[in-house]
Design a protein around this motif. Structure first.
Motif, PDB file in Angstrom:
ATOM      1  N   TYR A  18       0.786  -1.154  -0.060  1.00  0.00           N
ATOM      2  CA  TYR A  18       0.009   0.206   0.047  1.00  0.00           C
ATOM      3  C   TYR A  18       0.738   1.042  -0.086  1.00  0.00           C
ATOM      4  CZ  TYR A  18      -3.223   3.794   1.155  1.00  0.00           C
ATOM      5  OH  TYR A  18      -3.897   4.878   1.152  1.00  0.00           O
ATOM      6  N   ASP A  24      -3.038   2.010  -5.868  1.00  0.00           N
ATOM      7  CA  ASP A  24      -3.403   0.445  -6.468  1.00  0.00           C
ATOM      8  C   ASP A  24      -4.543   0.008  -5.437  1.00  0.00           C
ATOM      9  OD1 ASP A  24      -3.635  -2.092  -6.813  1.00  0.00           O
ATOM     10  OD2 ASP A  24      -1.515  -2.679  -6.264  1.00  0.00           O
ATOM     11  N   ARG A  25      -5.793   0.008  -6.242  1.00  0.00           N
ATOM     12  CA  ARG A  25      -7.051  -0.369  -5.401  1.00  0.00           C
ATOM     13  C   ARG A  25      -6.858  -1.593  -4.617  1.00  0.00           C
ATOM     14  NH1 ARG A  25     -11.926   0.534  -9.257  1.00  0.00           N
ATOM     15  NH2 ARG A  25     -12.986   0.172  -7.448  1.00  0.00           N
ATOM     16  N   THR A  26      -6.329  -2.659  -5.346  1.00  0.00           N
ATOM     17  CA  THR A  26      -6.210  -4.044  -4.445  1.00  0.00           C
ATOM     18  C   THR A  26      -5.516  -3.781  -3.538  1.00  0.00           C
ATOM     19  OG1 THR A  26      -6.306  -5.047  -6.907  1.00  0.00           O
ATOM     20  CG2 THR A  26      -5.494  -6.352  -5.001  1.00  0.00           C
ATOM     21  N   ARG A  29      -7.552  -1.725  -0.751  1.00  0.00           N
ATOM     22  CA  ARG A  29      -8.547  -2.731  -0.339  1.00  0.00           C
ATOM     23  C   ARG A  29      -7.775  -3.759   0.921  1.00  0.00           C
ATOM     24  NH1 ARG A  29      -9.999  -5.350  -4.578  1.00  0.00           N
ATOM     25  NH2 ARG A  29     -10.860  -3.458  -5.383  1.00  0.00           N
TER      26      ARG A  29
END
Length: 134
Positions: A18, A24-26, A29
């Motif tokens: 992160y 980066d959305r993954t 999340r």
């Protein structure tokens, strides 16, 4: 400072993914699921600060009077590796070792002279959540 991460820890991998790529959305999340929404901006800000300064001494000269100062972890045995910590927010701590330059060895506590300016490469070993306010 150069920051290296322990790939054997799921929490550290999640944190690394992160802060190195917050768009980066993954990764966002997964980070939100493990650490919570409230830690997201603090983690990225701390990561950018650590990268900005060449060593821990320079970093502590600026942030040494705040909660985000780099300090020695207590209760480390004499023959164990030197463990340093920094607060990400009020409850989360990031633990790391000082890596000896040009090798993957970490500095032992008994060998340390107390010079934060010598800490240029850190190896993140743990990110944990404990309520230290009590």
């Amino acid at each position: 400072m150069d920051i290296k991460y322990d790939d054997s820890s799921k929490a550290v991998r999640c944190y690394r993914d992160y802060v190195q790529s917050s768009a980066d959305r993954t990764a966002a999340r997964a980070f939100r699921k493990r650490f919570g929404e409230a830690l997201m901006s603090a983690a990225v800000k701390l990561h950018e600060r650590l990268l900005k300064y060449p060593d821990a001494g320079t970093y502590n000269a600026i942030y040494g009077s705040t909660d985000n100062r780099i300090e020695i972890k207590r209760a480390v045995k004499e023959r164990e590796a030197l463990v340093l910590k920094v607060r990400v927010d009020r409850s989360y701590r990031k633990f790391f070792n000082h890596m000896i330059e040009d090798s993957n060895n970490v500095l032992l506590k008994k060998d340390w002279q107390g010079d934060f300016n010598a800490i240029k490469v850190i190896f993140v070993t743990d990110v944990n959540n404990h309520d230290y306010s009590n």
